[in-house]
Design a protein around this motif. Sequence first.
Motif, short mmCIF file in Angstrom:
data_model
loop_
_atom_site.label_atom_id
_atom_site.label_comp_id
_atom_site.label_asym_id
_atom_site.label_seq_id
_atom_site.Cartn_x
_atom_site.Cartn_y
_atom_site.Cartn_z
N ARG A 41 0.86 -1.18 0.00
CA ARG A 41 0.00 0.00 0.00
C ARG A 41 0.90 1.24 0.00
O ARG A 41 1.68 1.44 0.93
N THR A 42 0.80 2.04 -1.04
CA THR A 42 1.71 3.15 -1.24
C THR A 42 0.95 4.46 -1.32
O THR A 42 -0.10 4.55 -1.97
N LEU A 43 1.47 5.46 -0.65
CA LEU A 43 0.93 6.81 -0.73
C LEU A 43 1.97 7.71 -1.36
O LEU A 43 3.11 7.79 -0.90
N LEU B 233 -3.94 11.33 -12.54
CA LEU B 233 -4.86 10.59 -13.41
C LEU B 233 -4.27 9.24 -13.79
O LEU B 233 -4.98 8.24 -13.90
N ALA B 234 -2.94 9.19 -13.98
CA ALA B 234 -2.29 7.95 -14.37
C ALA B 234 -2.34 6.91 -13.26
O ALA B 234 -2.32 5.71 -13.52
N ALA B 235 -2.39 7.35 -12.00
CA ALA B 235 -2.35 6.43 -10.86
C ALA B 235 -3.73 5.96 -10.42
O ALA B 235 -3.83 5.15 -9.49
N ARG B 236 -4.77 6.43 -11.05
CA ARG B 236 -6.12 6.11 -10.58
C ARG B 236 -6.43 4.62 -10.64
O ARG B 236 -7.15 4.09 -9.79
N ALA C 250 -0.28 3.81 5.03
CA ALA C 250 0.53 3.35 3.91
C ALA C 250 1.75 2.57 4.38
O ALA C 250 2.34 2.87 5.41
N ASP C 251 2.12 1.54 3.60
CA ASP C 251 3.34 0.79 3.87
C ASP C 251 4.57 1.58 3.42
O ASP C 251 5.63 1.50 4.03
N VAL D 221 -2.26 2.05 -4.73
CA VAL D 221 -1.55 3.32 -4.86
C VAL D 221 -2.52 4.47 -4.69
O VAL D 221 -3.56 4.52 -5.37
N GLU D 222 -2.23 5.36 -3.78
CA GLU D 222 -3.02 6.58 -3.59
C GLU D 222 -2.12 7.78 -3.78
O GLU D 222 -0.93 7.74 -3.47
#
Length: 211
Positions: free
Chosen positions: A148-150, A161-164, A185-186, A169-170
Amino acid sequence: MQIKLSSLAGESSGEVELNDAVFGLEPRADILHRVVTWQLEKRRATARGTRERADVARTGKKFGRQKGGGTARHGDRRAPVFIGGGKAHGARVRDFNPGLNKKVRALGLKMALSSHAKAGSLIILDGFAVSKTKELQGHFATLSIGKRTLVIDGIAGESFLAARNLRGVEMLPAVGANVYDIIKADTLVLTRAAVEQLEARFALPGGSTNG
């Protein structure tokens, strides 16, 4: 505090100096718990209050005879069985908006950032300019991020928009950085622009006003 500065492709770009007053604190569980509790309570929406019998402006006079009328023996028109009458055991407005001192909120955000720096799960990028989801997914594979990445960038651009469509991924702009999303987030990924904005945010009188 010195930390390695990386490119989005995973290549080293030197080192960046982090402010110890923001990224070098010792995290305290009680402060983080207070801020997270406050933040989640503020997200709760209250129910719209319904009118009960005491709130309905109708006559309380008995409108029919006790016997012989052929109808039930109602005492007034405020009863819940009538259209427009007061609701029985209706929803009440509740306050889910507790207060928390600004200094505690600012301290909690600093400790959340410091917790990732201390655990080694903080990645600093020199930039984050990507417009394609597939390209961004490949870059994340080279960065060795957690489940889980922030990602916090200076402003919301095309990369948001690319990460949606990326699972786990947030992305947040620096102005939206908050304790709950950071500690959840990890891996925490910050761009150099986000670091500058966060450090400038705490340099202002009163520190941070967000969770």
